[in-house]
Design an enzyme around this catalytic site. Structure first.
Site, mmCIF file in Angstrom:
data_model
loop_
_atom_site.group_PDB
_atom_site.id
_atom_site.type_symbol
_atom_site.label_atom_id
_atom_site.label_comp_id
_atom_site.label_asym_id
_atom_site.label_seq_id
_atom_site.Cartn_x
_atom_site.Cartn_y
_atom_site.Cartn_z
ATOM 1 N N GLU A 246 31.294 2.129 23.908
ATOM 2 C CA GLU A 246 31.318 3.526 23.468
ATOM 3 C C GLU A 246 32.744 4.056 23.392
ATOM 4 O O GLU A 246 33.107 4.772 22.461
ATOM 5 C CB GLU A 246 30.485 4.414 24.412
ATOM 6 N N ARG A 250 34.211 5.229 19.824
ATOM 7 C CA ARG A 250 34.453 6.678 19.672
ATOM 8 C C ARG A 250 35.916 7.035 19.869
ATOM 9 O O ARG A 250 36.492 7.781 19.069
ATOM 10 C CB ARG A 250 33.604 7.466 20.668
ATOM 11 N N ASP A 379 22.300 -4.004 16.602
ATOM 12 C CA ASP A 379 22.760 -3.439 15.324
ATOM 13 C C ASP A 379 24.200 -3.698 14.882
ATOM 14 O O ASP A 379 24.471 -4.414 13.926
ATOM 15 C CB ASP A 379 22.467 -1.928 15.280
ATOM 16 N N GLU A 513 22.082 7.541 11.228
ATOM 17 C CA GLU A 513 21.873 6.281 10.496
ATOM 18 C C GLU A 513 21.185 6.432 9.136
ATOM 19 O O GLU A 513 21.535 5.723 8.181
ATOM 20 C CB GLU A 513 21.080 5.287 11.360
ATOM 21 N N THR A 599 31.648 1.642 13.280
ATOM 22 C CA THR A 599 30.235 1.985 13.493
ATOM 23 C C THR A 599 30.048 3.444 13.916
ATOM 24 O O THR A 599 28.930 3.943 13.960
ATOM 25 C CB THR A 599 29.569 1.028 14.507
HETATM 26 C C1 DMJ Z 1 26.638 5.899 17.268
HETATM 27 O O1 DMJ Z 1 27.376 6.115 18.411
HETATM 28 C C2 DMJ Z 1 27.026 4.621 16.607
HETATM 29 O O2 DMJ Z 1 26.615 4.663 15.295
HETATM 30 C C3 DMJ Z 1 26.459 3.412 17.274
HETATM 31 O O3 DMJ Z 1 26.718 2.225 16.574
HETATM 32 C C4 DMJ Z 1 24.988 3.519 17.509
HETATM 33 N N1 DMJ Z 1 24.453 4.816 17.413
HETATM 34 C C5 DMJ Z 1 25.170 5.999 17.610
HETATM 35 C C6 DMJ Z 1 24.552 7.146 16.889
HETATM 36 O O4 DMJ Z 1 23.201 7.096 16.732
#
Ligand code: DMJ
Length: 623
Positions: A246, A250, A379, A513, A599
């Site tokens: 995370e 982020r 994912d 998503e 992501t």
């Molecule tokens: C986000 O923090 C990112 O997209 C992560 O890969 C998975 N999902 C959350 C949001 O739903």
């Protein structure tokens, strides 16, 4: 006489006082002791020079020869003259050390204590200095294409885009007012919020995550405000146990994107400082990182709930983009090596049915439970294989091949059509397919479309079509609810089609998503239905999730009278609103040929090769 019963005084740097009974040796006895010690040391040094020559050369076997030899060679008149002068130097150093020790013993206890304390303070100061960002080597900025206004032209589209911008402003202003500096916001309680992914820190996750969206939307005062907070307050030397994944997607992703877009050095420096704090997480027997690391102590561990102490595929497999950029910007190969090591290790492992299980034990290097998912836990591992290839200007063929193979297995074992004709991606659990799809899995529509060009054989059309089918299914999961917002998970079983069954699957927490997939599909097809679907989602969010103090998730999308979860997630500002804004902008804003979105929707530039005069000169930028 030397009294062997008397305890020898110890000069420990940490000792605060000398117990009286310890200082019983007389000065002359101490002197004799020192003389014996020094004679022994001299003997050892002497012995070294009588060893055969080859043993001396061993010291340079680590590839440091070129660096070290010139220093030794310089100034010597001949081989033996050099050895003689070195021996003289050692003898002189030794003499000096002995004199210093003698002088020390003459000092009073108080003076000695003072000296120890001064030395302690000096060492502490030195250690502190290590935390201060080192100045980084200047690196050529990749050519940044498409950092512009992205005006869509048509007034009705512009109007929609302005509405999205207004929503961003409401989310940001509310956080600014009620949650500033906290990781996230409770928009109903109107106070700060944080979860265990950020430990007990107050690292302003929303600020860092939102920066590039503010920049893209032209909210420059807000961006400046965020930058100031980061300059003055963002400190990673905190005793907090955070999620490596995370924090990477982020914070490091957010800071890097803010750096590339704005050119402000502070973001790069902070990203590198933070990355250094994450590196201890890789100190495991296999090099597969722990899920969590304490930013202060560097101690890592895994989530208690993960199968048999495993690390998670989507976590350790979602570091590549950011870490490659870190090596690019710093010239430090460590980041690149860490992620390439993970890739190599995975390549060597057996995969049940060609599928990657979600759990891998970092101590043993063995898979945990055989559960495969393109949604939560799996994912972004697949996403980053594709994006590693795109980010390398399509040169990282290994990443592309790994992606293609993984997708082929996923298609064979996990993708099915429901009785009602909806294509869905299920989950593989211990030998059987669970006909359930998560909101998180919906990102895959965009991924299939993004990977269509460059897919093996003649399958580009097939993957674009697959992307469109996933987008359609995910839209159905929104459309079949009361609020027109998608549930967390939905089933394709016992006559059910794209609807949630359990109460704990009915929530919507401002996730991006589905909108992300609409945006990719829009970029590749320009089919107006994607803008239409995006607009439906935006209106539903504004109608049902907007509250006085920001935006909140809702607990039941099938209820006309939903309750709020009272969290404004940082990814709502980083991703959901950014993808919506891009959906109503022109394609000239951040074109996909030049930018790859991590992501968490943080755009990073493609690292192109520098072309020299001959192929031999051609090299990937700094890698
Ligand atoms: C986000 O923090 C990112 O997209 C992560 O890969 C998975 N999902 C959350 C949001 O739903």
């Amino acid at each position: 006489m030397f009294d062997f019963q008397s305890p020898i005084p110890t000069l420990s740097p940490g000792a605060s006082s000398f117990p009286h009974h310890r200082a019983t040796l007389r000065l002359s006895e101490k002197f004799i002791l020192l003389l014996i010690l020094s004679a022994f040391i001299t003997l050892c040094f002497g012995a070294f020079f009588f060893l055969p020559d080859s043993s001396k050369h061993k010291r340079f076997d680590l590839g440091l020869e070129d660096v070290l030899i010139p220093h030794i060679e310089s100034g010597k008149e001949g081989r033996h003259g050099g050895e003689q002068s070195l021996r003289d130097k050692i003898r002189a150093d030794h003499e000096r050390a002995l004199q210093e020790a003698k002088q020390k013993l003459r000092k009073s206890k108080k003076a000695l204590l003072h000296e120890i304390q001064t030395e302690k303070a000096r060492v502490a100061q030195e250690l502190k200095k290590k935390d201060v960002p080192r100045s980084l080597p200047p690196v050529p900025m990749p050519k940044l294409v498409g950092v512009n206004d992205g005006d869509p032209g048509e007034p009705d589209v512009k109007e929609k885009r302005d509405k999205i911008r207004e929503m961003m402003k409401h989310a940001w202003d509310s956080y600014r007012q009620y949650g500033w500096g906290h990781n996230e916001l409770k928009p109903i309680a109107k106070k700060g919020h944080s979860t265990n992914i950020f430990g007990n820190s107050q690292m302003g996750a929303t600020i860092v995550d939102a920066l590039d969206t503010l920049y893209i939307m032209g909210l420059h005062d807000e961006f400046k405000d965020g930058q100031e907070w980061i300059e003055q307050n963002l400190d990673f030397s905190v005793n907090a146990e955070v999620s490596v994944f995370e924090v990477n997607i982020r914070f490091i992703g957010g800071l890097l994107a803010a750096y590339y877009l704005s050119g402000q050095e502070v973001f790069k420096a902070k990203a590198v400082q933070l990355a250094e704090k994450l590196l201890p997480a890789f100190n495991t027997p296999t090099g597969i990182p722990w899920a969590m690391v304490n930013l202060k102590s560097g101690v890592g561990r895994n989530w208690g709930w993960a199968s048999a102490g495993s690390s998670i595929l989507a976590e350790f497999g979602t570091l590549h983009m950011e870490f490659v950029h870190l090596t690019y910007l710093t010239g430090n190969p460590a980041y690149y090596q860490k992620v390439m090591h993970i890739r190599k290790l995975l390549a060597k492992m057996d995969r049940p049915n060609g599928l990657y299980p979600n759990y891998l034990n970092p101590r043993t290097g063995r898979w945990g439970q055989h559960h495969t998912s393109v949604g939560g836990l799996g994912d972004s591992f697949y996403e980053y294989l594709l994006k590693a290839w795109l980010m390398s200007d399509r040169t990282d063929a290994e990443a592309r091949k790994t992606y293609d193979d993984a997708i082929e297995a996923i298609e064979r074992h996990l993708i099915r059509k429901s009785n009602g004709g909806l294509t869905f991606i299920g989950e593989w659990k211990n030998g059987h397919l669970e006909r359930k799809m998560g909101h998180l899995t919906c990102f895959a529509g965009g991924m299939f479309a993004l990977g269509a060009d460059g897919s093996p054989g003649d399958k580009a059309g097939h993957y674009l079509q697959l992307g469109a089918e996933i987008a359609h299914t995910c839209h159905e999961s929104y459309d079949r609810t009361v609020l027109k917002l998608g549930p967390e998970a939905f089933k394709f079983d016992s006559g059910l089609e794209a609807v949630a069954v359990r109460q704990n699957e009915k929530y919507y927490i401002l996730r991006p998503e589905v909108i992300e997939t609409y945006w990719y599909m829009w970029r590749f097809t320009h089919d107006p239905k994607y803008r239409q679907w995006g607009w439906e989602a935006a209106q539903a969010i504004d109608k049902y999730c907007r509250v006085g103090g920001g935006f909140s998730g809702v607990k039941d999308v099938y209820s006309s009278n939903p309750t709020y979860d009272d969290v404004q997630q940082s990814f709502f500002l980083a991703e959901t609103l950014k993808y919506l804004y891009l959906l109503f902008s022109s394609d000239e804003l951040l074109p996909l040929e030049s930018w790859v979105f991590n992501t968490e929707a943080h755009p990073l530039p493609v690292l192109r090769r520098i072309c020299g005069s001959s192929p031999a000169n051609e090299q990937a930028v700094r890698l």
